[in-house]
Write a protein that holds these residues in place. Structure first.
Motif, mmCIF file in Angstrom:
data_model
loop_
_atom_site.group_PDB
_atom_site.id
_atom_site.type_symbol
_atom_site.label_atom_id
_atom_site.label_comp_id
_atom_site.label_asym_id
_atom_site.label_seq_id
_atom_site.Cartn_x
_atom_site.Cartn_y
_atom_site.Cartn_z
ATOM 1 N N SER A 139 0.735 -1.132 0.322
ATOM 2 C CA SER A 139 0.218 -0.293 -0.285
ATOM 3 C C SER A 139 0.832 1.327 0.051
ATOM 4 O O SER A 139 0.565 2.140 -0.898
ATOM 5 C CB SER A 139 -0.970 0.322 1.174
ATOM 6 N N ILE A 140 1.893 1.244 0.753
ATOM 7 C CA ILE A 140 2.898 2.829 0.648
ATOM 8 C C ILE A 140 3.739 3.100 -0.750
ATOM 9 O O ILE A 140 4.057 2.366 -1.283
ATOM 10 C CB ILE A 140 3.740 1.929 2.447
ATOM 11 N N GLY A 141 2.790 4.440 -0.552
ATOM 12 C CA GLY A 141 3.972 4.177 -2.332
ATOM 13 C C GLY A 141 3.110 4.299 -3.355
ATOM 14 O O GLY A 141 2.574 4.864 -4.397
ATOM 15 N N GLY A 142 1.516 2.972 -2.830
ATOM 16 C CA GLY A 142 0.724 3.025 -3.886
ATOM 17 C C GLY A 142 -0.855 3.872 -3.647
ATOM 18 O O GLY A 142 -1.744 3.239 -4.566
ATOM 19 N N LEU A 143 -1.004 4.009 -2.735
ATOM 20 C CA LEU A 143 -2.456 5.128 -2.202
ATOM 21 C C LEU A 143 -2.182 4.784 -1.424
ATOM 22 O O LEU A 143 -1.032 5.146 -0.638
ATOM 23 C CB LEU A 143 -3.586 2.989 -2.460
ATOM 24 N N TRP B 169 -0.869 6.819 -6.925
ATOM 25 C CA TRP B 169 -1.670 6.891 -6.149
ATOM 26 C C TRP B 169 -2.446 6.844 -7.307
ATOM 27 O O TRP B 169 -3.718 5.424 -7.364
ATOM 28 C CB TRP B 169 -2.170 8.033 -5.174
ATOM 29 N N GLN B 170 -3.096 8.435 -7.799
ATOM 30 C CA GLN B 170 -3.794 8.261 -8.401
ATOM 31 C C GLN B 170 -3.455 7.381 -10.118
ATOM 32 O O GLN B 170 -4.879 6.475 -10.317
ATOM 33 C CB GLN B 170 -3.966 9.967 -9.314
ATOM 34 N N ALA C 261 11.029 -2.265 -0.561
ATOM 35 C CA ALA C 261 11.013 -1.589 -1.849
ATOM 36 C C ALA C 261 10.638 -1.798 -3.177
ATOM 37 O O ALA C 261 10.227 -1.205 -4.447
ATOM 38 C CB ALA C 261 12.479 -1.408 -1.939
ATOM 39 N N GLN C 262 10.297 -3.670 -3.533
ATOM 40 C CA GLN C 262 9.940 -4.214 -4.214
ATOM 41 C C GLN C 262 8.112 -3.400 -5.273
ATOM 42 O O GLN C 262 8.444 -4.423 -5.974
ATOM 43 C CB GLN C 262 10.713 -5.826 -4.481
ATOM 44 N N LYS C 263 7.647 -3.123 -4.828
ATOM 45 C CA LYS C 263 6.520 -3.542 -4.650
ATOM 46 C C LYS C 263 6.054 -1.654 -5.184
ATOM 47 O O LYS C 263 6.718 -1.330 -6.404
ATOM 48 C CB LYS C 263 5.894 -3.704 -3.028
ATOM 49 N N CYS C 264 5.038 -0.930 -4.634
ATOM 50 C CA CYS C 264 4.882 0.029 -4.872
ATOM 51 C C CYS C 264 5.975 1.492 -5.418
ATOM 52 O O CYS C 264 5.272 2.565 -5.884
ATOM 53 C CB CYS C 264 3.846 0.480 -4.068
#
Ligand SMILES: Cc1ncc(COP(=O)(O)O)c(C=O)c1O
Length: 394
Positions: free
Chosen positions: A185-189, A285-286, A205-208
């Motif tokens: 979620s952090i960085g992505g929404l 996020w958007q 690190a490897q996600k959002c």
């Protein structure tokens, strides 16, 4: 709109890294204790504060880059997201503490399992993809026996985002600490640690943030620090050494880590976070929201079933049930014949579902092309589908 060519990589992490991030990791080695690494740490810390949606700090050494004008500090952890969660849980609880962990997917269940190694757990297990029963959670919290409530904020296994603001309010009303696995979620929404009074949260690190695998971070407030410090001083801390939070905390002001850090991964992640700053957190996020809404509407219109409850579908991962007669062979063909990767399901849903990631730096063009290929692959597997204008969904 430019067409996407080449392969489509649409998994919910690890996601593809930008060339700037890859180039930064190819930097010749530096020592872990010199000024050069302190520069890297300061840049990383400043980027982490941005991704965690905290008050800013300067990307400069000797300026307390891990802190800002709020009650939070950030700390990089050498290890994947699981190490960051373990650092939070193992240091924060005593073996006789009781915590509440509601779950609706694999990663929440893992949080509960991890807690069981270090303290007592009341695990309330909901069906994968079903929203929590908030009334039941409030009743539990009213018993006032829980040291903390922990959730997997964005459940990557089932494509659901928990109602964190409502849960945060409940925790606040019942004076219970609130802790998040924010790995997807952090960085992505939208995440508001301060507004939700979150005591600690972990990200990978490897996600959002489209950084390298093998490095993660935590954000924590002063209450978290005070509790961990008291437990350590009373020699009541769980058996751990590498992930000792207080040892790491003592190095924070000096832009240092207690053990040799993942130096080149830190360099790469700092650049990935600079790319996030360039894009703007709310823009990211958007974009994630637009990509996931497009995917969800497209597959729903074509008659597919989504696993997650409609009210809480994730912006960074969508879980889609296979139609009758289709299984994971579809995914192998999608990869081998269409150069497009999505991910399968875990545990009891293996072979019954696939998941599309919409996190990191994934473009609209790549998502459109990837979805076209998915539909074509379904047709090749004998699944009848109406012809649709995929681009119109994005
Ligand atoms: C929500 C969530 N929590 C935890 C993890 C585990 O993180 P890692 O594999 O970085 O240790 C993942 C990985 O997919 C995840 O999606």
């Amino acid at each position: 709109m430019a067409e996407h060519t080449g392969d489509c990589f649409l998994v919910p992490g690890p996601v593809r890294m930008n060339q700037r991030c890859l180039d930064a990791m190819a930097t010749p080695v530096i020592t872990a204790r010199g000024p050069e690494f302190r520069d890297v740490m300061a840049e990383l810390n400043s980027g982490l504060r941005y991704a965690f949606n905290l008050a800013p700090s300067k990307p400069e050494k000797k300026t307390q880059s891990w802190a800002g004008d709020d009650d939070y500090k950030v700390m990089a952890v050498s290890g994947s997201g699981t190490a960051a969660m373990e650092m939070i849980i193992a240091n924060r609880f005593r073996s006789n503490d009781l915590v509440l962990v509601p779950t609706n997917g694999k990663f929440g269940e893992r949080v509960a399992e991890m807690c069981k190694r270090f303290c007592n757990v009341k695990h309330i297990k909901y069906e994968w993809g079903r929203a929590f029963d908030l009334y039941e959670l409030e009743q539990q919290l009213e018993r006032k026996c829980y040291e903390a409530l922990l959730i997997c904020h964005n459940e990557t296994s089932s494509g659901i985002t928990q109602d964190a603001p409502a849960i945060a309010e409940m925790c606040h009303r019942n004076q219970t600490s609130f802790i998040l696995d924010g790995i997807t979620s952090i960085g992505g929404l939208p995440v508001d640690l301060d507004g939700w009074n979150v005591e600690a949260a972990a990200m990978g690190a490897q996600k959002c943030t489209a950084g390298p695998s093998g490095i993660a971070a935590i954000a924590f407030n002063s209450r978290f620090y005070e509790r961990c410090k008291a437990i350590k001083e009373q020699e009541d801390v769980n058996a751990l050494f590498y992930l000792d939070f207080i040892s790491a905390f003592k190095k924070g002001d000096d832009d240092q880590t207690p053990w040799t850090p993942a130096i080149n991964l830190a360099m790469g992640w700092a650049q990935a976070l600079n790319i996030l700053k360039d894009e703007g957190l709310e823009n990211r996020w958007q974009r994630c929201q637009e990509l996931s809404t497009g995917v969800q509407n497209l597959f729903l219109d074509l008659g597919f079933e989504l696993l997650a409850d409609i009210s809480q579908r994730s912006a960074t991962v969508t879980a889609i049930m296979y139609p009758d007669g289709i299984d994971d062979n579809w995914r192998s063909d999608l990869k081998n014949k269409f150069e497009t990767q999505v991910i399968g399901a875990q545990d009891h849903l293996k072979g019954k579902m696939f998941r599309i990631g919409s996190m990191g730096e994934t473009t609209k063009e790549e998502m459109i092309e990837g979805c076209r290929r998915m539909l074509e692959c379904f047709k090749q597997h004998g699944h009848d589908l109406a012809d649709v204008d995929v681009a119109s969904y994005f």
